[in-house]
Design an enzyme around this catalytic site. Structure first.
Site, mmCIF file in Angstrom:
data_model
loop_
_atom_site.group_PDB
_atom_site.id
_atom_site.type_symbol
_atom_site.label_atom_id
_atom_site.label_comp_id
_atom_site.label_asym_id
_atom_site.label_seq_id
_atom_site.Cartn_x
_atom_site.Cartn_y
_atom_site.Cartn_z
ATOM 1 N N LYS A 256 0.683 -1.416 -0.016
ATOM 2 C CA LYS A 256 0.109 0.192 0.314
ATOM 3 C C LYS A 256 0.763 1.402 0.017
ATOM 4 O O LYS A 256 0.153 1.886 -0.141
ATOM 5 C CB LYS A 256 -1.179 -0.897 1.194
ATOM 6 C CG LYS A 256 -1.937 -0.921 0.989
ATOM 7 C CD LYS A 256 -3.229 -0.535 -0.074
ATOM 8 C CE LYS A 256 -4.517 -1.697 0.301
ATOM 9 N NZ LYS A 256 -5.278 -1.396 -0.546
ATOM 10 N N SER B 131 -8.857 -0.185 6.019
ATOM 11 C CA SER B 131 -8.606 -1.261 7.944
ATOM 12 C C SER B 131 -7.671 -1.476 8.161
ATOM 13 O O SER B 131 -7.262 -2.199 8.865
ATOM 14 C CB SER B 131 -9.401 -3.410 6.500
ATOM 15 O OG SER B 131 -7.949 -3.454 6.121
ATOM 16 N N GLU C 118 -9.695 -14.012 -3.477
ATOM 17 C CA GLU C 118 -10.047 -13.998 -2.772
ATOM 18 C C GLU C 118 -10.760 -14.996 -1.825
ATOM 19 O O GLU C 118 -11.178 -16.013 -1.973
ATOM 20 C CB GLU C 118 -12.293 -13.277 -3.464
ATOM 21 C CG GLU C 118 -11.627 -11.687 -4.239
ATOM 22 C CD GLU C 118 -13.112 -11.700 -4.895
ATOM 23 O OE1 GLU C 118 -13.197 -9.994 -4.594
ATOM 24 O OE2 GLU C 118 -13.435 -12.355 -5.870
ATOM 25 N N GLY D 94 -16.134 -13.412 0.634
ATOM 26 C CA GLY D 94 -15.693 -12.077 0.258
ATOM 27 C C GLY D 94 -15.219 -12.314 -1.126
ATOM 28 O O GLY D 94 -14.125 -11.172 -1.577
ATOM 29 N N ASP E 170 -16.397 -10.239 -4.178
ATOM 30 C CA ASP E 170 -17.869 -9.446 -5.243
ATOM 31 C C ASP E 170 -17.205 -9.250 -6.236
ATOM 32 O O ASP E 170 -18.048 -9.314 -7.074
ATOM 33 C CB ASP E 170 -17.197 -8.252 -3.939
ATOM 34 C CG ASP E 170 -15.956 -7.689 -3.369
ATOM 35 O OD1 ASP E 170 -15.344 -9.167 -2.448
ATOM 36 O OD2 ASP E 170 -15.058 -6.695 -4.230
ATOM 37 N N SER F 98 1.085 -9.762 -0.646
ATOM 38 C CA SER F 98 0.646 -8.524 -0.723
ATOM 39 C C SER F 98 1.014 -7.687 1.062
ATOM 40 O O SER F 98 1.375 -6.750 0.695
ATOM 41 C CB SER F 98 -0.510 -7.900 -0.567
ATOM 42 O OG SER F 98 -1.658 -8.722 0.380
#
Length: 352
Positions: free
Chosen positions: A76, A101, A227, A231, A233, A338
């Site tokens: 990030k 989060s 995923e 979750g 989506d 990640s």
């Protein structure tokens, strides 16, 4: 670059070279390359690790891009620093606001501190304590909310309007997407062409940036999202051809607990992603355990989902033909690990 230095962006043009109805991407590979130049000397060029044990279990040559060794412990920081660095001096003087989060929270907090501005971060009240503590430690003001009943985007938007702050969301921002793509750019620069790349998917910023970089550098590569099974989506949205909203998922992979793909990220991923596979919490725990015991690295649950997919047999790639007179070779698979932001107590709880 895809947006003006103000850090805000307008909608993509409704049509592109393909004619009416063909969307123009909000971000391009050129934007990822430009981001890499801006981030040079600021972000860590994280290591790519190999493991014969993992290769054997996966039936492939696996290359792990270890963003758990990135600054703030996650990929990030790439997108956060890139976005804050492109604000005007006037905007930096007023400060920034973000919602997250945990990992984007830390990344914005550190980027703001290094670039001489202030940050307000909207975080779920049940965020891992290690992420709350780190965000506060970088000097950010934290505003908490209930992730299951609150609207973080609305809270962030209200704070931006009331205080005159620049809003930098965790994935739906062109400069963030371009910055995240530099991880895959570095990976393929180091390994050469890959047959597939596994990328954890939450809001889709890492996947969108990675797909732009990987498909440009390694034509024919299969982009596979991962995923948590509660979750899914993005998987549902790709199947439907439009963004689908689900209830906020309950999963140990808190970094992927989102209810819908991003407005900017989804069109890119719909165009470039080949498939999305799902992993359960127990499979994530198994991957974290293998990473710790055999690779000697600590991953947070979201960071381990790509490894989990390999161990669970979710990725079924056949051997690659070797050409005339040559034997087939195992597929070469990249995995973006990640992040590694997890406290000792939480790690022991999950492993226990």
């Amino acid at each position: 670059m895809p947006s003006s230095p103000t850090g805000s962006s307008g909608p993509a043009s409704p049509t592109g070279p393909g004619g009416a109805g063909t969307p123009v991407p909000a971000v391009t590979f050129d934007d990822v390359r430009d981001a890499a130049k801006r981030l040079a000397g600021v972000v860590h060029r994280t290591p790519v690790l190999r493991s014969r044990t993992l290769d054997g279990l996966a039936g492939a040559e696996v290359f792990l891009k270890c963003e758990n060794f990135q600054r703030v412990g996650a990929f990030k920081f790439r997108g956060a620093y890139h976005a804050v660095s492109r604000l005007t001096p006037e905007q930096r003087a007023r400060g920034v606001v973000a919602y997250s989060s945990g990992n984007h929270a830390q990344a914005i907090a550190l980027a703001a501190r290094e670039l001489g501005t202030t940050a307000v971060i909207v975080m779920p009240e049940d965020s891992p304590q290690a992420k709350l503590d780190a965000t506060a430690g970088y000097g950010a003001e934290i505003v908490t909310y209930d992730r299951y009943t609150g609207d973080r985007a609305a809270i962030g938007g209200r704070l931006a309007q009331e205080r005159g702050l620049s809003l930098i969301p965790p994935y739906d921002h062109p400069d963030v997407i371009a910055g995240q793509g530099t991880a895959a750019l570095e990976l393929i620069e180091e390994t050469g062409p890959l047959d597939a790349l596994l990328v954890p998917v939450g809001g889709g910023g890492l996947m969108a940036g990675s797909a732009l970089a990987a498909t440009a550098l390694a034509p024919g590569i299969r982009m596979i999202g991962v995923e948590p099974e509660t979750g899914d989506d993005t998987r549902r949205s790709l199947a439907a051809g439009h963004r689908v909203t689900i209830p906020v998922p309950h999963t140990i992979a808190d970094g992927q607990a989102v209810d819908a793909p991003g407005e900017l990220t989804f069109p890119i991923n719909r165009e470039l992603v080949d498939s999305v596979v799902l992993v359960g919490d127990d499979e994530i725990r198994t991957a974290m355990k293998l990473a710790f015991e055999r690779l000697k690295i600590v991953t947070e649950p979201s960071g381990a989902t790509g490894i989990a997919a390999l161990l669970a047999g979710c990725v079924d790639l056949p051997p690659v033909p070797g050409g005339p007179g040559r034997s087939p070779r195992p597929p070469r698979i990249g995995v973006i690990v990640s992040g590694g932001n997890i406290g000792l107590a939480r790690f022991l709880e999950l492993m226990g």
